[in-house]
Design a protein around this motif. Sequence first.
Motif, PDB file in Angstrom:
ATOM      1  N   PRO A   1       0.850  -1.194   0.000  1.00 31.60           N
ATOM      2  CA  PRO A   1       0.000   0.000   0.000  1.00 31.60           C
ATOM      3  C   PRO A   1       0.888   1.248   0.000  1.00 31.60           C
ATOM      4  O   PRO A   1       1.896   1.288   0.709  1.00 31.60           O
ATOM      5  N   ALA A   2       0.543   2.246  -0.830  1.00 36.05           N
ATOM      6  CA  ALA A   2       1.419   3.404  -1.024  1.00 36.05           C
ATOM      7  C   ALA A   2       0.650   4.703  -0.817  1.00 36.05           C
ATOM      8  O   ALA A   2      -0.566   4.763  -1.021  1.00 36.05           O
ATOM      9  N   ASP A   3       1.390   5.743  -0.422  1.00 34.11           N
ATOM     10  CA  ASP A   3       0.800   7.074  -0.336  1.00 34.11           C
ATOM     11  C   ASP A   3       0.443   7.540  -1.748  1.00 34.11           C
ATOM     12  O   ASP A   3       1.116   7.153  -2.715  1.00 34.11           O
ATOM     13  N   PRO A   4      -0.575   8.408  -1.850  1.00 38.87           N
ATOM     14  CA  PRO A   4      -1.063   8.784  -3.186  1.00 38.87           C
ATOM     15  C   PRO A   4       0.021   9.331  -4.108  1.00 38.87           C
ATOM     16  O   PRO A   4       0.039   9.008  -5.303  1.00 38.87           O
ATOM     17  N   GLU A   5       0.958  10.096  -3.571  1.00 36.49           N
ATOM     18  CA  GLU A   5       1.969  10.696  -4.449  1.00 36.49           C
ATOM     19  C   GLU A   5       2.900   9.647  -5.068  1.00 36.49           C
ATOM     20  O   GLU A   5       3.543   9.897  -6.075  1.00 36.49           O
ATOM     21  N   ASP A   6       2.958   8.468  -4.448  1.00 35.19           N
ATOM     22  CA  ASP A   6       3.830   7.411  -4.961  1.00 35.19           C
ATOM     23  C   ASP A   6       3.110   6.429  -5.885  1.00 35.19           C
ATOM     24  O   ASP A   6       3.730   5.503  -6.409  1.00 35.19           O
ATOM     25  N   VAL A   7       1.805   6.621  -6.075  1.00 28.13           N
ATOM     26  CA  VAL A   7       1.031   5.648  -6.843  1.00 28.13           C
ATOM     27  C   VAL A   7       1.251   5.740  -8.359  1.00 28.13           C
ATOM     28  O   VAL A   7       1.468   4.714  -9.007  1.00 28.13           O
ATOM     29  N   PRO A   8       1.205   6.960  -8.957  1.00 17.87           N
ATOM     30  CA  PRO A   8       1.273   7.010 -10.427  1.00 17.87           C
ATOM     31  C   PRO A   8       2.476   6.292 -11.027  1.00 17.87           C
ATOM     32  O   PRO A   8       2.350   5.670 -12.087  1.00 17.87           O
ATOM     33  N   THR A   9       3.633   6.311 -10.367  1.00 15.04           N
ATOM     34  CA  THR A   9       4.801   5.625 -10.928  1.00 15.04           C
ATOM     35  C   THR A   9       4.611   4.108 -10.945  1.00 15.04           C
ATOM     36  O   THR A   9       5.346   3.397 -11.622  1.00 15.04           O
ATOM     37  N   ARG A  10       3.626   3.636 -10.182  1.00 16.62           N
ATOM     38  CA  ARG A  10       3.383   2.187 -10.145  1.00 16.62           C
ATOM     39  C   ARG A  10       2.312   1.749 -11.134  1.00 16.62           C
ATOM     40  O   ARG A  10       2.056   0.560 -11.288  1.00 16.62           O
ATOM     41  N   LEU A  11       1.690   2.709 -11.780  1.00 16.05           N
ATOM     42  CA  LEU A  11       0.618   2.393 -12.725  1.00 16.05           C
ATOM     43  C   LEU A  11       1.162   2.367 -14.148  1.00 16.05           C
ATOM     44  O   LEU A  11       2.146   3.030 -14.458  1.00 16.05           O
ATOM     45  N   GLY A  12       0.515   1.576 -15.004  1.00 18.22           N
ATOM     46  CA  GLY A  12       0.861   1.617 -16.419  1.00 18.22           C
ATOM     47  C   GLY A  12       2.113   0.841 -16.801  1.00 18.22           C
ATOM     48  O   GLY A  12       2.494   0.808 -17.950  1.00 18.22           O
ATOM     49  N   ARG A  13       2.770   0.230 -15.826  1.00 18.79           N
ATOM     50  CA  ARG A  13       3.915  -0.642 -16.155  1.00 18.79           C
ATOM     51  C   ARG A  13       3.787  -1.912 -15.311  1.00 18.79           C
ATOM     52  O   ARG A  13       3.092  -1.920 -14.299  1.00 18.79           O
ATOM     53  N   ALA A  14       4.473  -2.950 -15.749  1.00 16.06           N
ATOM     54  CA  ALA A  14       4.364  -4.218 -15.026  1.00 16.06           C
ATOM     55  C   ALA A  14       4.997  -4.108 -13.638  1.00 16.06           C
ATOM     56  O   ALA A  14       6.111  -3.613 -13.486  1.00 16.06           O
ATOM     57  N   LEU A  15       4.277  -4.540 -12.621  1.00 19.15           N
ATOM     58  CA  LEU A  15       4.803  -4.549 -11.257  1.00 19.15           C
ATOM     59  C   LEU A  15       5.541  -5.844 -10.963  1.00 19.15           C
ATOM     60  O   LEU A  15       6.340  -5.925 -10.045  1.00 19.15           O
ATOM     61  N   VAL A  16       5.220  -6.877 -11.734  1.00 16.35           N
ATOM     62  CA  VAL A  16       5.970  -8.144 -11.670  1.00 16.35           C
ATOM     63  C   VAL A  16       6.056  -8.704 -13.077  1.00 16.35           C
ATOM     64  O   VAL A  16       5.269  -8.341 -13.949  1.00 16.35           O
ATOM     65  N   HIS A  17       7.044  -9.562 -13.265  1.00 19.66           N
ATOM     66  CA  HIS A  17       7.206 -10.142 -14.606  1.00 19.66           C
ATOM     67  C   HIS A  17       6.941 -11.645 -14.587  1.00 19.66           C
ATOM     68  O   HIS A  17       6.780 -12.231 -13.536  1.00 19.66           O
TER      69      HIS A  17
END
Length: 279
Positions: free
Chosen positions: A263-279
């Motif tokens: 779980p992340a603070d809102p300001e840290d969320v966009p960098t986690r969206l739109g790309r694979a979090l695991v491969h």
Amino acid sequence: RAKKDGPGRVLVYEPYMHAEALDRLSLRGDLQRALREGEFRLQYQPLVRLADGVAAGVEALIRWHSPARGFVSPVDFIPVAEEFGMIVDIGQWALESSAVQVARWRRDFPELGLNVNVSGHQLVHPRFADNVMRALAIAGLPSSAVTLELTESVLMSEPDLGKAALHALRGLGVQLSIDDFGTGYSSLAYLRELPVDELKIDRAFIARAELTGEDLALVRTIVELAQILGLRVVAEGIENAAQLDALRRLGCGYGQGYHLCRPADPEDVPTRLGRALVH
Ligand code: C2E
Ligand code: MG
Ligand code: MG
Ligand code: MG
């Protein structure tokens, strides 16, 4: 401990509960102030599509850093907020704030969904459907982007009322999820009648998924059940690569957990969206 059968029931205190009751009363005051003074925050944890590792949505998780008490877990304060009737306002705040936030993120990630936890006390509130629609209207978030998470125990405690409320919400276009699935006692017959879209497998089953055959078999059964009923299935609490691999092999569609993203603070969320979090 206060005696309570289900949402909206009367509380009965007995003398031996005195010390705990006192603490609950002071917690009640602190919670009221927290809402008034804006002490609640939200973190967001991605729901990851296991096939490609991309976040399909985020779950809003409430956080309270009390000036007097320090960090208080929602596991500890949500039940108290329910007993004192504050959960409706706190839940509405969480729904509205997370809807506003996700509507903003959707400008860059138009497919992003929002999962919000809902207490049984909110569900059976006569104006709950109106409250949900008001929050979404304020945020400008379409109802189809929102999934409301309810626990199995909540649904079982008020089966008829719960079912009616779920149908009303479904009619408004929001999706419904059964959280912590597998820990309650809902019958297959009841599950089949519920207008739900998603099952979230409780992390107690996932924690040992790679270790013992029995838990793995249970998880497989829930995944198959979801497929038979045409529901999305989310595994909670994925903490390592072995669990992730096992779940992928079972064909589980979605996952959440520290191994994928905390779980992340809102300001840290966009960098986690739109790309694979695991491969
Ligand atoms: P939940 O809805 O089942 O949320 C999942 C919990 O598991 C969250 O705990 C999350 O931080 C945690 N978690 C996520 N990944 C992992 C993992 O890999 N390992 C482990 N051990 N834990 C993981 P959290 O944030 O403390 O929330 C606890 C519960 O409080 C939630 O369970 C939910 O029932 C309730 N809650 C949280 N926010 C709200 C809210 O806004 N409204 C209501 N009514 N309840 C909420
Ligand atoms: Mg949840
Ligand atoms: Mg859960
Ligand atoms: Mg839980």
